[in-house]
Design a protein around this motif. Structure first.
Motif, PDB file in Angstrom:
ATOM      1  N   SER A 213     -42.896  19.415  39.472  1.00  0.00           N
ATOM      2  CA  SER A 213     -41.454  19.555  39.230  1.00  0.00           C
ATOM      3  C   SER A 213     -40.689  18.235  39.255  1.00  0.00           C
ATOM      4  O   SER A 213     -39.572  18.168  38.745  1.00  0.00           O
ATOM      5  CB  SER A 213     -40.847  20.515  40.245  1.00  0.00           C
ATOM      6  OG  SER A 213     -41.075  20.032  41.551  1.00  0.00           O
ATOM      7  N   SER A 214     -41.268  17.179  39.831  1.00  0.00           N
ATOM      8  CA  SER A 214     -40.545  15.900  39.863  1.00  0.00           C
ATOM      9  C   SER A 214     -41.538  14.745  39.825  1.00  0.00           C
ATOM     10  O   SER A 214     -42.735  14.926  40.025  1.00  0.00           O
ATOM     11  CB  SER A 214     -39.694  15.806  41.130  1.00  0.00           C
ATOM     12  OG  SER A 214     -40.526  15.807  42.270  1.00  0.00           O
ATOM     13  N   GLY A 215     -41.008  13.565  39.560  1.00  0.00           N
ATOM     14  CA  GLY A 215     -41.815  12.361  39.607  1.00  0.00           C
ATOM     15  C   GLY A 215     -42.507  11.980  38.316  1.00  0.00           C
ATOM     16  O   GLY A 215     -43.284  11.030  38.303  1.00  0.00           O
ATOM     17  N   LEU A 216     -42.237  12.678  37.227  1.00  0.00           N
ATOM     18  CA  LEU A 216     -42.840  12.321  35.940  1.00  0.00           C
ATOM     19  C   LEU A 216     -42.037  11.204  35.282  1.00  0.00           C
ATOM     20  O   LEU A 216     -40.808  11.171  35.383  1.00  0.00           O
ATOM     21  CB  LEU A 216     -42.872  13.527  34.997  1.00  0.00           C
ATOM     22  CG  LEU A 216     -43.754  14.694  35.374  1.00  0.00           C
ATOM     23  CD1 LEU A 216     -43.606  15.803  34.340  1.00  0.00           C
ATOM     24  CD2 LEU A 216     -45.201  14.280  35.486  1.00  0.00           C
ATOM     25  N   THR A 217     -42.728  10.319  34.591  1.00  0.00           N
ATOM     26  CA  THR A 217     -42.022   9.308  33.814  1.00  0.00           C
ATOM     27  C   THR A 217     -41.356   9.995  32.623  1.00  0.00           C
ATOM     28  O   THR A 217     -41.721  11.125  32.253  1.00  0.00           O
ATOM     29  CB  THR A 217     -42.985   8.227  33.295  1.00  0.00           C
ATOM     30  OG1 THR A 217     -43.897   8.832  32.371  1.00  0.00           O
ATOM     31  CG2 THR A 217     -43.752   7.570  34.439  1.00  0.00           C
ATOM     32  N   LEU A 218     -40.403   9.341  32.014  1.00  0.00           N
ATOM     33  CA  LEU A 218     -39.727   9.913  30.839  1.00  0.00           C
ATOM     34  C   LEU A 218     -40.730  10.173  29.712  1.00  0.00           C
ATOM     35  O   LEU A 218     -40.656  11.187  29.016  1.00  0.00           O
ATOM     36  CB  LEU A 218     -38.619   8.990  30.355  1.00  0.00           C
ATOM     37  CG  LEU A 218     -37.408   8.866  31.274  1.00  0.00           C
ATOM     38  CD1 LEU A 218     -36.439   7.825  30.727  1.00  0.00           C
ATOM     39  CD2 LEU A 218     -36.728  10.203  31.433  1.00  0.00           C
TER      40      LEU A 218
ATOM     41  N   ASN B  44     -56.878  19.026  39.258  1.00  0.00           N
ATOM     42  CA  ASN B  44     -55.898  18.113  39.855  1.00  0.00           C
ATOM     43  C   ASN B  44     -55.180  17.289  38.798  1.00  0.00           C
ATOM     44  O   ASN B  44     -53.961  17.105  38.856  1.00  0.00           O
ATOM     45  CB  ASN B  44     -56.569  17.181  40.864  1.00  0.00           C
ATOM     46  CG  ASN B  44     -56.936  17.873  42.147  1.00  0.00           C
ATOM     47  OD1 ASN B  44     -56.547  19.010  42.388  1.00  0.00           O
ATOM     48  ND2 ASN B  44     -57.710  17.199  42.974  1.00  0.00           N
ATOM     49  N   ARG B  45     -55.928  16.776  37.836  1.00  0.00           N
ATOM     50  CA  ARG B  45     -55.311  15.923  36.810  1.00  0.00           C
ATOM     51  C   ARG B  45     -54.333  16.708  35.952  1.00  0.00           C
ATOM     52  O   ARG B  45     -53.213  16.258  35.697  1.00  0.00           O
ATOM     53  CB  ARG B  45     -56.400  15.291  35.930  1.00  0.00           C
ATOM     54  CG  ARG B  45     -55.824  14.386  34.861  1.00  0.00           C
ATOM     55  CD  ARG B  45     -55.146  13.182  35.526  1.00  0.00           C
ATOM     56  NE  ARG B  45     -54.498  12.358  34.538  1.00  0.00           N
ATOM     57  CZ  ARG B  45     -53.174  12.162  34.494  1.00  0.00           C
ATOM     58  NH1 ARG B  45     -52.387  12.706  35.398  1.00  0.00           N
ATOM     59  NH2 ARG B  45     -52.650  11.402  33.571  1.00  0.00           N
ATOM     60  N   LEU B  46     -54.753  17.879  35.494  1.00  0.00           N
ATOM     61  CA  LEU B  46     -53.864  18.678  34.645  1.00  0.00           C
ATOM     62  C   LEU B  46     -52.649  19.173  35.421  1.00  0.00           C
ATOM     63  O   LEU B  46     -51.547  19.242  34.877  1.00  0.00           O
ATOM     64  CB  LEU B  46     -54.640  19.831  34.019  1.00  0.00           C
ATOM     65  CG  LEU B  46     -55.687  19.383  32.986  1.00  0.00           C
ATOM     66  CD1 LEU B  46     -56.619  20.537  32.633  1.00  0.00           C
ATOM     67  CD2 LEU B  46     -55.029  18.820  31.751  1.00  0.00           C
ATOM     68  N   SER B  47     -52.823  19.486  36.690  1.00  0.00           N
ATOM     69  CA  SER B  47     -51.690  19.915  37.522  1.00  0.00           C
ATOM     70  C   SER B  47     -50.637  18.821  37.637  1.00  0.00           C
ATOM     71  O   SER B  47     -49.437  19.110  37.729  1.00  0.00           O
ATOM     72  CB  SER B  47     -52.172  20.292  38.925  1.00  0.00           C
ATOM     73  OG  SER B  47     -53.003  21.414  38.886  1.00  0.00           O
ATOM     74  N   SER B  48     -51.074  17.571  37.612  1.00  0.00           N
ATOM     75  CA  SER B  48     -50.128  16.466  37.771  1.00  0.00           C
ATOM     76  C   SER B  48     -49.111  16.399  36.631  1.00  0.00           C
ATOM     77  O   SER B  48     -48.016  15.868  36.811  1.00  0.00           O
ATOM     78  CB  SER B  48     -50.871  15.139  37.900  1.00  0.00           C
ATOM     79  OG  SER B  48     -51.404  14.724  36.658  1.00  0.00           O
ATOM     80  N   TYR B  49     -49.439  16.932  35.477  1.00  0.00           N
ATOM     81  CA  TYR B  49     -48.502  16.937  34.354  1.00  0.00           C
ATOM     82  C   TYR B  49     -47.381  17.958  34.532  1.00  0.00           C
ATOM     83  O   TYR B  49     -46.337  17.850  33.903  1.00  0.00           O
ATOM     84  CB  TYR B  49     -49.225  17.250  33.036  1.00  0.00           C
ATOM     85  CG  TYR B  49     -50.093  16.135  32.535  1.00  0.00           C
ATOM     86  CD1 TYR B  49     -49.545  15.031  31.903  1.00  0.00           C
ATOM     87  CD2 TYR B  49     -51.471  16.174  32.693  1.00  0.00           C
ATOM     88  CE1 TYR B  49     -50.341  13.992  31.436  1.00  0.00           C
ATOM     89  CE2 TYR B  49     -52.280  15.152  32.231  1.00  0.00           C
ATOM     90  CZ  TYR B  49     -51.701  14.064  31.609  1.00  0.00           C
ATOM     91  OH  TYR B  49     -52.495  13.046  31.156  1.00  0.00           O
ATOM     92  N   PHE B  50     -47.609  18.979  35.351  1.00  0.00           N
ATOM     93  CA  PHE B  50     -46.670  20.090  35.447  1.00  0.00           C
ATOM     94  C   PHE B  50     -45.955  20.178  36.788  1.00  0.00           C
ATOM     95  O   PHE B  50     -45.397  21.206  37.133  1.00  0.00           O
ATOM     96  CB  PHE B  50     -47.414  21.403  35.140  1.00  0.00           C
ATOM     97  CG  PHE B  50     -48.013  21.404  33.764  1.00  0.00           C
ATOM     98  CD1 PHE B  50     -47.214  21.601  32.648  1.00  0.00           C
ATOM     99  CD2 PHE B  50     -49.366  21.168  33.579  1.00  0.00           C
ATOM    100  CE1 PHE B  50     -47.756  21.576  31.376  1.00  0.00           C
ATOM    101  CE2 PHE B  50     -49.922  21.142  32.308  1.00  0.00           C
ATOM    102  CZ  PHE B  50     -49.108  21.352  31.204  1.00  0.00           C
TER     103      PHE B  50
END
Length: 70
Positions: free
Chosen positions: A47-52, A39-45
């Motif tokens: 398609s949207s919602g990532l900080t700059l 779950n944690r690693l998936s959060s990095y990849f």
């Protein structure tokens, strides 16, 4: 060379552990811990919602080392 996140994530466990993200020169970019690695690693990849800052980090990833812990 782009990091193959889909293949990598499919092979990950839901167990707790630590992860190290490396660039092409094998320099450590980031070290993290997770109660659920997949779950944690998936959060990095996603398609949207990532900080700059996170998006810039993800662009530099060439490999990720994972260590499962208890």
């Amino acid at each position: 060379m782009a990091f193959e996140s889909q293949n990598f994530l499919q092979s990950q466990t839901q167990r707790p552990g630590i992860y190290q993200m490396h660039d092409e020169q094998r320099q450590v970019l980031y070290v993290g811990k997770a109660k659920n690695l997949k779950n944690r690693l998936s959060s990095y990849f996603r398609s949207s919602g990532l900080t700059l800052k996170t998006a810039a980090l993800v662009k530099r990833i060439a490999s990720i080392d994972v260590t499962v812990t208890e």
